[in-house]
Design an enzyme around this catalytic site. Structure first.
Site, short mmCIF file in Angstrom:
data_model
loop_
_atom_site.label_atom_id
_atom_site.label_comp_id
_atom_site.label_asym_id
_atom_site.label_seq_id
_atom_site.Cartn_x
_atom_site.Cartn_y
_atom_site.Cartn_z
CB SER A 7 10.22 -5.02 -0.94
OG SER A 7 9.35 -6.14 -0.91
CG HIS A 30 7.98 -2.88 2.58
ND1 HIS A 30 7.14 -1.93 3.14
CD2 HIS A 30 7.19 -3.59 1.72
CE1 HIS A 30 5.93 -2.05 2.64
NE2 HIS A 30 5.93 -3.05 1.78
CG ASP A 32 5.49 -6.58 0.43
OD1 ASP A 32 4.76 -5.64 0.77
OD2 ASP A 32 6.47 -6.45 -0.33
CG MET A 34 1.31 -10.75 -0.30
SD MET A 34 1.91 -11.00 -1.98
CE MET A 34 3.19 -9.74 -2.07
CG HIS A 63 2.21 -3.69 2.64
ND1 HIS A 63 2.56 -3.60 1.31
CD2 HIS A 63 0.88 -3.40 2.69
CE1 HIS A 63 1.50 -3.27 0.60
NE2 HIS A 63 0.47 -3.16 1.42
CG MET A 65 -0.68 -6.35 0.62
SD MET A 65 0.36 -6.55 -0.84
CE MET A 65 1.92 -6.90 -0.04
CG MET A 136 -0.27 -0.43 -2.66
SD MET A 136 1.34 -1.15 -2.23
CE MET A 136 1.59 -2.31 -3.56
CG ASP A 174 5.48 -1.36 -2.12
OD1 ASP A 174 6.26 -1.67 -3.03
OD2 ASP A 174 5.01 -2.18 -1.30
#
Length: 215
Positions: A7, A30, A32, A34, A63, A65, A136, A174
């Site tokens: 990540s 990975h 993330d 957000m 990913h 979010m 998660m 994750d």
């Protein structure tokens, strides 16, 4: 075969290119994303994914979010994401279906994610449509949290669903993944491991990746 996805949330963003090179032995990256609404933190977005795509040929596991993720499928596909994962909690079912349909049109792999509070059964309406399910094992939004062992039965249940209905689907975990918890989640049925602190916080990220693989 276990896939390791470092990540980049745990990378040094002032030296992101260097830190991507430090994990070149990994299978995926990975990413993330957000939005400060679905989760309270704000991270990175389309421009960073676009820059990563120019810098590396590693598989980009993005990913999302973010709330109502269908709005951004095209943008992240254009930026070079290989896989987009959306949270089932981020929209009503028609919105999640629309996001998956948009991914299908764009030719990117399709993933769904579950927060710890969401039951394993929530994946069933989508299971035959996706390439990956992400469980998660921390609350999404921040790195460095402790692994939630009470999610292991959920991982095992989803693995059973996958075997019954979509055997090619990958099962990703994750949150709090390190060499000890990695063994637990693999035994429960995971085959993709996301790790941030356990890799980027190690003196030798390449050795940390090998340790997560059980080598």
């Amino acid at each position: 075969m276990i896939t390791i996805a470092p990540s980049i949330l745990s990378a040094d963003f002032a030296n992101l290119g260097r830190d991507v090179q430090r994990v070149r032995e990994a299978d995926w990256l990975h990413v993330d994303v957000m939005d400060g609404m679905f989760v309270s933190n704000i991270s990175i977005g389309v421009p960073v994914v676009k820059s990563l795509r120019k810098f590396t040929d590693q598989f980009l596991d993005v990913h999302l979010m973010i709330e109502k993720p269908v709005r951004y499928v095209d943008a992240f596909a254009d930026a070079g994401a290989d896989l987009l994962t959306v949270h089932l909690e981020a929209d009503m079912p028609p919105g999640i279906q629309a996001a998956l349909a948009a991914m299908e049109r764009r030719g990117v792999r399709k993933g769904i994610a579950l927060r710890p509070i969401t039951a394993a059964e929530a994946v069933l309406p989508y299971l035959d449509k996706v390439d990956l399910i992400l469980v998660m094992t921390v609350e999404p939004g921040f790195g460095g949290q402790a692994f939630m062992a009470d999610q292991l039965p959920k991982i095992a249940a989803i693995r059973r669903y996958i075997q019954e209905r979509n055997p090619t689907c990958r099962l990703e975990v994750d949150g709090g993944v390190d060499p000890v918890t990695a063994r637990q989640v693999v035994e429960a049925g995971a085959d993709v491991l996301v790790a941030g602190s356990a890799i980027y916080g190690a003196p030798d990220p390449a050795q940390a990746i090998r340790a997560l693989r059980g080598e």
